[in-house]
Motif scaffolding. Structure first.
Motif, PDB file in Angstrom:
ATOM      1  N   VAL A  39      15.806  51.057  46.034  1.00 36.96           N
ATOM      2  CA  VAL A  39      15.339  50.567  47.332  1.00 36.96           C
ATOM      3  C   VAL A  39      16.333  50.932  48.437  1.00 36.96           C
ATOM      4  N   ILE A  40      17.623  50.725  48.203  1.00 32.08           N
ATOM      5  CA  ILE A  40      18.642  51.015  49.229  1.00 32.08           C
ATOM      6  C   ILE A  40      18.670  52.498  49.573  1.00 32.08           C
ATOM      7  N   PHE A  41      18.784  53.356  48.552  1.00 29.63           N
ATOM      8  CA  PHE A  41      18.918  54.789  48.822  1.00 29.63           C
ATOM      9  C   PHE A  41      17.634  55.412  49.365  1.00 29.63           C
ATOM     10  N   MET A  42      16.496  54.945  48.920  1.00 25.13           N
ATOM     11  CA  MET A  42      15.247  55.483  49.469  1.00 25.13           C
ATOM     12  C   MET A  42      15.056  55.022  50.908  1.00 25.13           C
ATOM     13  N   ALA A  43      15.439  53.784  51.217  1.00 18.50           N
ATOM     14  CA  ALA A  43      15.342  53.313  52.606  1.00 18.50           C
ATOM     15  C   ALA A  43      16.263  54.134  53.509  1.00 18.50           C
ATOM     16  N   ILE A  44      17.464  54.403  53.050  1.00 20.33           N
ATOM     17  CA  ILE A  44      18.397  55.224  53.847  1.00 20.33           C
ATOM     18  C   ILE A  44      17.856  56.638  54.022  1.00 20.33           C
ATOM     19  N   SER A  45      17.433  57.260  52.918  1.00 24.69           N
ATOM     20  CA  SER A  45      16.952  58.652  52.975  1.00 24.69           C
ATOM     21  C   SER A  45      15.738  58.779  53.882  1.00 24.69           C
ATOM     22  N   TRP A  46      14.749  57.953  53.675  1.00 21.45           N
ATOM     23  CA  TRP A  46      13.531  58.035  54.473  1.00 21.45           C
ATOM     24  C   TRP A  46      13.788  57.596  55.919  1.00 21.45           C
ATOM     25  N   GLY A  47      14.664  56.615  56.094  1.00 25.96           N
ATOM     26  CA  GLY A  47      14.993  56.177  57.453  1.00 25.96           C
ATOM     27  C   GLY A  47      15.660  57.279  58.254  1.00 25.96           C
ATOM     28  N   VAL A  48      16.632  57.951  57.657  1.00 28.43           N
ATOM     29  CA  VAL A  48      17.309  59.058  58.338  1.00 28.43           C
ATOM     30  C   VAL A  48      16.316  60.182  58.623  1.00 28.43           C
ATOM     31  N   ALA A  49      15.482  60.511  57.651  1.00 28.65           N
ATOM     32  CA  ALA A  49      14.545  61.622  57.828  1.00 28.65           C
ATOM     33  C   ALA A  49      13.512  61.316  58.902  1.00 28.65           C
ATOM     34  N   LEU A  50      13.010  60.103  58.916  1.00 27.46           N
ATOM     35  CA  LEU A  50      11.943  59.790  59.866  1.00 27.46           C
ATOM     36  C   LEU A  50      12.458  59.509  61.278  1.00 27.46           C
ATOM     37  N   THR A  51      13.721  59.112  61.404  1.00 32.17           N
ATOM     38  CA  THR A  51      14.268  58.850  62.739  1.00 32.17           C
ATOM     39  C   THR A  51      14.930  60.075  63.346  1.00 32.17           C
ATOM     40  N   ASN A  52      15.145  61.101  62.572  1.00 30.09           N
ATOM     41  CA  ASN A  52      15.767  62.327  63.060  1.00 30.09           C
ATOM     42  C   ASN A  52      14.678  63.213  63.662  1.00 30.09           C
ATOM     43  N   PRO A  53      14.713  63.443  64.961  1.00 32.61           N
ATOM     44  CA  PRO A  53      13.650  64.250  65.578  1.00 32.61           C
ATOM     45  C   PRO A  53      13.655  65.708  65.111  1.00 32.61           C
ATOM     46  N   GLU A  54      14.805  66.246  64.796  1.00 36.40           N
ATOM     47  CA  GLU A  54      14.855  67.634  64.315  1.00 36.40           C
ATOM     48  C   GLU A  54      14.153  67.770  62.962  1.00 36.40           C
ATOM     49  N   PHE A  55      14.388  66.800  62.106  1.00 35.32           N
ATOM     50  CA  PHE A  55      13.746  66.837  60.781  1.00 35.32           C
ATOM     51  C   PHE A  55      12.232  66.737  60.939  1.00 35.32           C
ATOM     52  N   GLY A  56      11.779  65.807  61.755  1.00 36.61           N
ATOM     53  CA  GLY A  56      10.340  65.635  61.969  1.00 36.61           C
ATOM     54  C   GLY A  56       9.706  66.875  62.551  1.00 36.61           C
ATOM     55  N   GLN A  57      10.391  67.504  63.494  1.00 38.31           N
ATOM     56  CA  GLN A  57       9.861  68.706  64.128  1.00 38.31           C
ATOM     57  C   GLN A  57       9.787  69.863  63.124  1.00 38.31           C
ATOM     58  N   MET A  58      10.821  70.013  62.285  1.00 38.36           N
ATOM     59  CA  MET A  58      10.813  71.097  61.290  1.00 38.36           C
ATOM     60  C   MET A  58       9.771  70.842  60.208  1.00 38.36           C
ATOM     61  N   ALA A  59       9.638  69.586  59.775  1.00 36.73           N
ATOM     62  CA  ALA A  59       8.694  69.272  58.707  1.00 36.73           C
ATOM     63  C   ALA A  59       7.259  69.438  59.169  1.00 36.73           C
ATOM     64  N   VAL A  60       6.976  69.119  60.434  1.00 37.38           N
ATOM     65  CA  VAL A  60       5.610  69.179  60.938  1.00 37.38           C
ATOM     66  C   VAL A  60       5.258  70.584  61.431  1.00 37.38           C
ATOM     67  N   SER A  61       6.164  71.235  62.141  1.00 34.70           N
ATOM     68  CA  SER A  61       5.840  72.536  62.756  1.00 34.70           C
ATOM     69  C   SER A  61       5.754  73.663  61.735  1.00 34.70           C
ATOM     70  N   LYS A  62       6.580  73.620  60.707  1.00 38.56           N
ATOM     71  CA  LYS A  62       6.560  74.687  59.699  1.00 38.56           C
ATOM     72  C   LYS A  62       5.856  74.175  58.451  1.00 38.56           C
ATOM     73  N   SER A  63       4.728  74.785  58.151  1.00 33.90           N
ATOM     74  CA  SER A  63       3.963  74.328  56.990  1.00 33.90           C
ATOM     75  C   SER A  63       4.642  74.695  55.673  1.00 33.90           C
ATOM     76  N   ASP A  64       5.476  75.730  55.681  1.00 28.88           N
ATOM     77  CA  ASP A  64       6.165  76.128  54.454  1.00 28.88           C
ATOM     78  C   ASP A  64       7.558  75.515  54.336  1.00 28.88           C
ATOM     79  N   SER A  65       7.850  74.520  55.143  1.00 25.71           N
ATOM     80  CA  SER A  65       9.159  73.879  55.132  1.00 25.71           C
ATOM     81  C   SER A  65       9.299  72.984  53.892  1.00 25.71           C
ATOM     82  N   PRO A  66      10.398  73.121  53.148  1.00 30.40           N
ATOM     83  CA  PRO A  66      10.598  72.313  51.944  1.00 30.40           C
ATOM     84  C   PRO A  66      11.224  70.943  52.216  1.00 30.40           C
ATOM     85  N   LEU A  67      11.365  70.586  53.489  1.00 32.64           N
ATOM     86  CA  LEU A  67      12.065  69.344  53.809  1.00 32.64           C
ATOM     87  C   LEU A  67      11.348  68.103  53.277  1.00 32.64           C
ATOM     88  N   MET A  68      10.040  68.028  53.455  1.00 34.11           N
ATOM     89  CA  MET A  68       9.315  66.859  52.953  1.00 34.11           C
ATOM     90  C   MET A  68       9.346  66.824  51.424  1.00 34.11           C
TER      91      MET A  68
END
Length: 161
Positions: A39-68
């Motif tokens: 629970v702790i590590f998944m909350a941290i990982s997903w929280g950082v990923a979802l609050t980081n605008p660069e990550f969100g932009q890369m994950a959404v804009s590039k369909s072949d992005s392995p970030l998600m």
């Protein structure tokens, strides 16, 4: 046994019961610690990923992005590990013990019957075996019983009308 001799059988049984209880409690403790870490590590990982605008932009804009995929696979893998850990605890606690015990008993009975050489004919009802071997030809009555067929009745059925 005299009063000053030790009952080693009882001591061994008590040790086995205590050991089994300690193992069960340790497994439960490890499962709870693993669940908390998940629970702790998944909350941290997903929280950082979802609050980081660069990550969100890369994950959404590039369909072949392995970030998600980099977030989903560890989450699923750790969740499956927790599931298997929980199943081991449930088996150890006896929740699944009854059904497993019944299946094992039935398998052992079947293997023992095969070892003794019993076939389907040996397991058949004695009345049917008697009817087939000693009485000769039989017919089924209206109430479901086997009755012997006399030769005159049998010959009457075989003659053309």
């Amino acid at each position: 046994m005299s009063d000053n001799e030790l009952d080693y059988t009882r001591i061994r049984q008590n040790v086995e019961q205590s050991l089994k209880k300690q193992k069960r409690n340790t497994r439960i403790g490890f499962f709870i610690a693993n669940l908390i870490m998940f629970v702790i590590f998944m909350a941290i990982s997903w929280g950082v990923a979802l609050t980081n605008p660069e990550f969100g932009q890369m994950a959404v804009s590039k369909s072949d992005s392995p970030l998600m995929l980099m977030l989903i696979l560890p989450t699923l893998g750790w969740a499956m590990g927790l599931f298997f850990n929980l199943m081991a605890i449930l088996m150890d606690l006896g929740v699944m013990d009854k059904s497993m015990r019944e299946r094992l008993v039935m398998r052992e009975i079947g293997e023992e019957l095969l070892r003794k050489g019993m076939t389907d004919l040996d397991a058949e009802k004695p009345k049917r075996r008697l009817a087939e071997t000693e009485i000769g030809d039989v017919a089924l009555s209206d109430d479901g019983e086997l009755i012997p067929v006399e030769k005159t009745q049998k010959q009457g059925r075989n003659q053309p009308s």
